[in-house]
Scaffold this motif. Structure first.
Motif, mmCIF file in Angstrom:
data_model
loop_
_atom_site.group_PDB
_atom_site.id
_atom_site.type_symbol
_atom_site.label_atom_id
_atom_site.label_comp_id
_atom_site.label_asym_id
_atom_site.label_seq_id
_atom_site.Cartn_x
_atom_site.Cartn_y
_atom_site.Cartn_z
ATOM 1 N N TYR A 260 0.843 -1.196 0.000
ATOM 2 C CA TYR A 260 0.000 0.000 0.000
ATOM 3 C C TYR A 260 0.879 1.247 0.000
ATOM 4 N N THR A 261 0.409 2.287 -0.683
ATOM 5 C CA THR A 261 1.049 3.594 -0.587
ATOM 6 C C THR A 261 -0.026 4.666 -0.746
ATOM 7 N N ALA A 262 0.343 5.899 -0.461
ATOM 8 C CA ALA A 262 -0.606 7.008 -0.588
ATOM 9 C C ALA A 262 0.166 8.256 -0.964
ATOM 10 N N THR A 263 -0.456 9.102 -1.768
ATOM 11 C CA THR A 263 0.216 10.346 -2.120
ATOM 12 C C THR A 263 -0.789 11.350 -2.659
ATOM 13 N N ALA A 264 -0.290 12.415 -3.263
ATOM 14 C CA ALA A 264 -1.127 13.458 -3.855
ATOM 15 C C ALA A 264 -0.261 14.296 -4.788
ATOM 16 N N SER A 265 -0.910 14.970 -5.713
ATOM 17 C CA SER A 265 -0.314 16.076 -6.457
ATOM 18 C C SER A 265 1.089 15.811 -7.004
ATOM 19 N N GLN A 266 2.058 16.603 -6.544
ATOM 20 C CA GLN A 266 3.442 16.469 -7.031
ATOM 21 C C GLN A 266 3.943 15.046 -6.802
ATOM 22 N N GLY A 267 3.461 14.447 -5.744
ATOM 23 C CA GLY A 267 3.862 13.080 -5.429
ATOM 24 C C GLY A 267 3.399 12.106 -6.499
ATOM 25 N N VAL A 268 2.174 12.303 -6.981
ATOM 26 C CA VAL A 268 1.669 11.439 -8.046
ATOM 27 C C VAL A 268 2.548 11.607 -9.283
ATOM 28 N N LEU A 269 2.900 12.872 -9.572
ATOM 29 C CA LEU A 269 3.705 13.098 -10.766
ATOM 30 C C LEU A 269 5.118 12.554 -10.613
ATOM 31 N N LEU A 270 5.672 12.678 -9.400
ATOM 32 C CA LEU A 270 7.010 12.117 -9.191
ATOM 33 C C LEU A 270 6.975 10.595 -9.309
ATOM 34 N N MET A 271 5.848 10.013 -8.951
ATOM 35 C CA MET A 271 5.687 8.562 -9.054
ATOM 36 C C MET A 271 5.378 8.098 -10.471
ATOM 37 N N ALA A 272 5.051 9.031 -11.339
ATOM 38 C CA ALA A 272 4.405 8.654 -12.599
ATOM 39 C C ALA A 272 5.094 7.490 -13.317
ATOM 40 N N GLU A 273 6.405 7.560 -13.418
ATOM 41 C CA GLU A 273 7.120 6.525 -14.172
ATOM 42 C C GLU A 273 6.910 5.151 -13.520
ATOM 43 N N VAL A 274 6.917 5.148 -12.186
ATOM 44 C CA VAL A 274 6.752 3.875 -11.470
ATOM 45 C C VAL A 274 5.310 3.382 -11.598
ATOM 46 N N LEU A 275 4.358 4.309 -11.608
ATOM 47 C CA LEU A 275 2.952 3.905 -11.689
ATOM 48 C C LEU A 275 2.668 3.155 -12.998
ATOM 49 N N PHE A 276 3.217 3.688 -14.079
ATOM 50 C CA PHE A 276 3.059 2.975 -15.360
ATOM 51 C C PHE A 276 3.712 1.591 -15.271
ATOM 52 N N ASN A 277 4.846 1.563 -14.613
ATOM 53 C CA ASN A 277 5.603 0.321 -14.493
ATOM 54 C C ASN A 277 4.853 -0.732 -13.676
ATOM 55 N N ILE A 278 4.282 -0.305 -12.564
ATOM 56 C CA ILE A 278 3.534 -1.214 -11.694
ATOM 57 C C ILE A 278 2.371 -1.829 -12.470
ATOM 58 N N ALA A 279 1.654 -0.979 -13.167
ATOM 59 C CA ALA A 279 0.486 -1.463 -13.901
ATOM 60 C C ALA A 279 0.907 -2.362 -15.053
ATOM 61 N N GLY A 280 1.973 -1.961 -15.755
ATOM 62 C CA GLY A 280 2.445 -2.756 -16.883
ATOM 63 C C GLY A 280 2.932 -4.124 -16.433
ATOM 64 N N MET A 281 3.471 -4.182 -15.212
ATOM 65 C CA MET A 281 3.904 -5.472 -14.665
ATOM 66 C C MET A 281 2.730 -6.226 -14.046
ATOM 67 N N ARG A 282 1.566 -5.597 -14.074
ATOM 68 C CA ARG A 282 0.343 -6.211 -13.556
ATOM 69 C C ARG A 282 0.529 -6.662 -12.102
ATOM 70 N N LEU A 283 1.015 -5.714 -11.281
ATOM 71 C CA LEU A 283 1.233 -6.021 -9.873
ATOM 72 C C LEU A 283 0.068 -5.503 -9.041
ATOM 73 N N PRO A 284 -0.421 -6.333 -8.126
ATOM 74 C CA PRO A 284 -1.523 -5.876 -7.291
ATOM 75 C C PRO A 284 -1.034 -4.958 -6.176
ATOM 76 N N MET A 285 -1.699 -3.845 -5.982
ATOM 77 C CA MET A 285 -1.441 -2.976 -4.828
ATOM 78 C C MET A 285 -2.514 -1.899 -4.779
ATOM 79 N N VAL A 286 -2.559 -1.205 -3.661
ATOM 80 C CA VAL A 286 -3.562 -0.159 -3.497
ATOM 81 C C VAL A 286 -2.864 1.142 -3.140
#
Ligand SMILES: Cc1ncc(C[n+]2csc(CCOP(=O)(O)OP(=O)(O)O)c2C)c(N)n1
Ligand code: SF4
Ligand SMILES: [Mg+2]
Lengths: 391, 359
Positions: free
Chosen positions: A75-101
């Protein structure tokens, strides 16, 4: 048991009920209270988890990724700039089809700097391949968080639970938190069969040549479409276990005979609901559609929900400069194939935390009836504040 | 186009469906297959001939495995070992991004802790993924004291993207973004002293190693594997393509880097220097530079060429001095010195033992 809880505190408690193995987070307004409350639960021994207090959101998402790859509930949580800083990883997590919230405490994106609510952050990663669910109240945010852990393991798609920053995260509401036993009974342990395991070594996140890439994207898209049913089912199951639902894919309320409808996401739905109740007499009948699932987009459910409408007001809390409203554009695209589709009035409201008073409701309905109203506008912008050349 | 039969075969081997009952053993085993040791990184990958990084990674995994899992940064190692659906890895391995191997490894380790498992987590990155773009995530991982062994395969440039400079590229070396020309003599800046920065995190173990000294490398890996906490190992790994040397010279070039003092092999514990590999006979830096095309401009008539060579020599002399690499005042019985190690990496007498301390 009902308790008066701040939204963030309620989310921390809901996450704890789901027995996450690993939590990684980095503070940012208005998500901070979530991380702080989780830290407190860990410190008090009320939550047994590996809480990794990282040095950036980029690492928060990466730590969650690494944990999920081993089959851990993350689990993780964020907002705003944090979402954008995560952006590259978010695509990666989804592309790897990893479960998380992940909870996103929706906030505007800088510049100009704003700590207040709109949806520019989660919208910026709408194409990352995550499921995105919006909550209209803190109770829904709590229940959706619990459901999200089930949806993510059933679909192997990561789930983002979006809740409006401050409007929900910092508001005290009476919340009914289910018991730990009940949640444990409802949420089966995570079994992730692609997990990294020395007993059965697998490689993950490999280079994929053009021979296979379109198939990977196709299967991701098709998994997202199948997730529509999973999301509905999870909400229905939750309702039978706990006695309340969170809105499935979308909900429709108001006058079924109405010719004017509104579509909104998140807390704006509550504001419009109040507006509808107060101004029914002067504004006339209307139908209110609460879009809970933004990704996957419930295209068919939306076509069904707008049937019979002449006009549809789509409320956006983020814009794509040079195009207009993001949700408005998507709704228009989805309805373009519907017979007798309603005329769309797309408005952006509440950008950067501008208050959306319920008194705006009759103005919106009046605008629909105005043939000269622009198809898209930042509806609550006061153009007088701008120099003439900037209007 | 995809060959259907091959695809079916790969599906059977790597797909989600249960594997077919054990494959019949190949009639004749290759010498590598016949080796009794654990093979975590298989042959058959797509590295260039003479790739130092491929060799280094094999040596590391061979000695660390099999109860490990690896978080690998984007770079040559990731690319030449994969391309779905084939993989050269025989240990659980995940690649996520270029700059997050340390953070992904942190997450794996946190998950192992949460589940009460002992599997050791390794993080692999190139110099770009370590000295540059993944530096913050690495520092965070070390500070949070994750039980991870981070191995940096240092080939002194971004090789995967076609030889661009990194902060690990040596001074004066040419890369495609630090070319030599009328106005430039290659890279204008110094190689970052990463070891000192890592050591400043006061982690239990920080070390440098070289593919030219496999026994020393593996001893360091074994030591790091025994540590319950963060450990960092940088392995000097020549890249024939990027350094522009003959691919059969990989070991030779790597050994010369150590013998001239430009790449000192050292160990630090909790920030303090505890051991160095002494150089019995110090070589001039020019011996190391000469076989490499990336330094070819330093052997022209240009006056600046001599200046830059002198500069590099001064850097090597500095290393020799600060790390005490000539072994003066050290245990004369030591045989682990650079000059004492043969081409195969074997020392005349066992040097695979206790770390020697320097005060
Ligand atoms: C954010 C990001 N920027 C750039 C790249 C492109 N890229 C991939 S690998 C690489 C260089 C890798 O260099 P290094 O870490 O030294 O590994 P090597 O290939 O040399 O082994 C670069 C620049 C990327 N994948 N991600
Ligand atoms: S370019 Fe260099 S590092 Fe990459 S595979 Fe070839 S030799 Fe190895
Ligand atoms: Mg490199």
């Amino acid at each position: 048991m009902r308790e008066a809880l701040e939204g963030s505190q309620a989310i921390a408690r809901a996450v704890a009920l789901c027995d996450p193995d690993v939590i990684a987070a980095y503070p940012i307004t208005p998500q901070t209270h979530i991380v702080e409350n989780i830290s407190k639960l860990v410190a008090e021994g009320d939550l047994h988890t590996e809480f990794v207090s990282v040095e950036s959101e980029f690492s928060a998402a990466s730590v969650a990724l690494g944990a999920a790859a081993t089959g851990a509930r993350a689990y993780t949580a964020t907002a705003s700039q944090g979402v954008l800083l995560m952006a590259e990883v978010l695509f990666n997590i989804a592309g790897m089809r990893l479960p998380m919230v992940m909870t996103v405490a929706n906030r505007a994106v800088s510049a100009p700097l704003s700590i207040w609510n709109d949806h520019a952050d989660s919208m910026a990663v709408r194409d990352a391949g995550w499921i995105q669910l919006h909550a209209t109240s803190n109770q829904e945010a709590v229940d959706t968080t619990i459901q999200a852990f089930r949806i993510t393991q059933d679909t192997e798609l990561p789930v983002m639970v979006c809740m409006d920053g401050f409007i929900l995260t910092h508001t005290l509401e009476p919340i009914d938190l289910p018991s730990h036993e009940d949640v444990r009974a409802w949420l089966p342990p995570l079994e992730f069969d692609r997990k990294l395991d020395p007993a059965d070594p697998k490689s993950m996140g490999m280079l994929v040549t053009p021979d296979f890439f379109p198939e990977v994207r196709h299967s991701h898209h098709s998994a997202m479409q199948k997730a529509l049913a999973t999301i509905e089912q999870a909400d229905a199951d939750f309702e039978s276990a706990f006695g309340r639902a969170s809105g499935g894919l979308l909900t429709v309320e108001g006058d079924p005979e109405a010719k004017i409808g509104l579509v909104a996401m998140g807390s704006t739905v509550g504001t419009m609901r109040a507006g509808m109740a107060h101004f029914q007499a002067e504004a006339g009948p209307a139908r209110l559609i609460n879009l809970r699932a933004y990704r996957p987009f419930p295209s068919q459910a939306l076509r069904d929900a707008v049937r019979g409408l002449d006009h549809l007001i789509v409320i956006d809390r983020a814009i794509s400069p040079g195009l207009g409203g993001i949700l408005g554009s998507e709704v228009a695209a989805v309805l373009s194939s519907a017979p007798d589709a309603p005329r769309i009035l797309n408005v952006a409201l509440g950008l950067g935390g501008r208050d959306i008073p319920e008194t705006l409701y009759p103005d919106l309905l009046a605008a629909v009836r105005d043939p000269d109203a622009p198809a898209f506008s930042v509806f609550d912008a006061d153009l007088k504040k701008l120099a003439p050349e900037d209007r | 186009m995809v060959d259907d039969a091959r695809l079916a075969d790969l599906r059977r081997k790597f797909g989600r469906a249960p594997a077919a009952p054990s494959e019949p053993a190949p009639a004749k085993r290759t010498p590598r297959e016949a080796q009794p040791r654990f093979r975590g990184l298989e042959s058959g990958h797509r590295a260039c001939q003479g790739c130092g990084e491929a060799l280094a990674a094999r040596l590391v995994v061979e000695c660390a495995g099999p109860d490990v899992m690896i978080a690998n940064a984007t770079g040559c190692l990731e690319v030449f070992t994969t391309a779905w659906p084939e993989s050269a890895w025989r240990v659980p391995w995940a690649h996520s991004l270029f700059e997050n191997a340390a953070a992904v490894a942190s997450g794996m380790e946190a998950a192992m802790k949460a589940k009460g498992r002992n599997t050791k987590v390794l993080a692999f990155g190139g110099d770009g993924g370590t000295y540059d773009i993944g530096f913050q995530a690495l520092s965070g991982m070390l500070e949070r004291y994750h039980n991870v062994l981070y191995v940096c395969y240092d080939n002194e440039a971004y090789m995967n993207t076609g030889i661009q400079r990194s902060s690990s590229t040596p001074h004066a070396a040419t890369t495609t973004t630090s070319p030599a020309g009328k106005e430039r003599m290659g890279k204008r800046h110094l190689k970052k002293d990463l070891l000192s920065i890592i050591a400043a995190h006061h982690i239990p173990y920080t070390a440098s190693a070289s593919v030219a000294f496999p026994q020393d490398l593996q001893r360091k890996v074994r030591h790091a594997m025994g540590i319950d906490g963060p450990a960092f190992l940088v392995v000097h790994s020549p890249c024939p393509l990027g350094w522009r040397h003959d691919s059969r010279l990989t070991i030779d070039v790597a050994r010369k880097a150590v013998e001239c003092g430009l790449f000192p092999l050292v160990e630090l514990e909790r920030g303090a220097l505890t051991n160095v590999m002494p150089i019995r006979e110090v070589r001039p830096v020019a011996d190391y530079l000469k076989p490499q095309g990336r330094f070819a401009h330093l052997f022209s008539d240009d006056v600046r060429a001599q200046e830059e060579r002198d500069h590099l020599q001064a850097l090597a002399d500095y290393n020799i001095q600060v790390y005490g690499l000539t072994g003066e005042g050290q245990d004369p019985a030591d045989t682990g010195g650079a000059a004492a190690v043969g081409r195969s990496g074997r020392a005349p007498r066992g040097n695979d033992g206790a770390a020697r301390r320097v005060s």
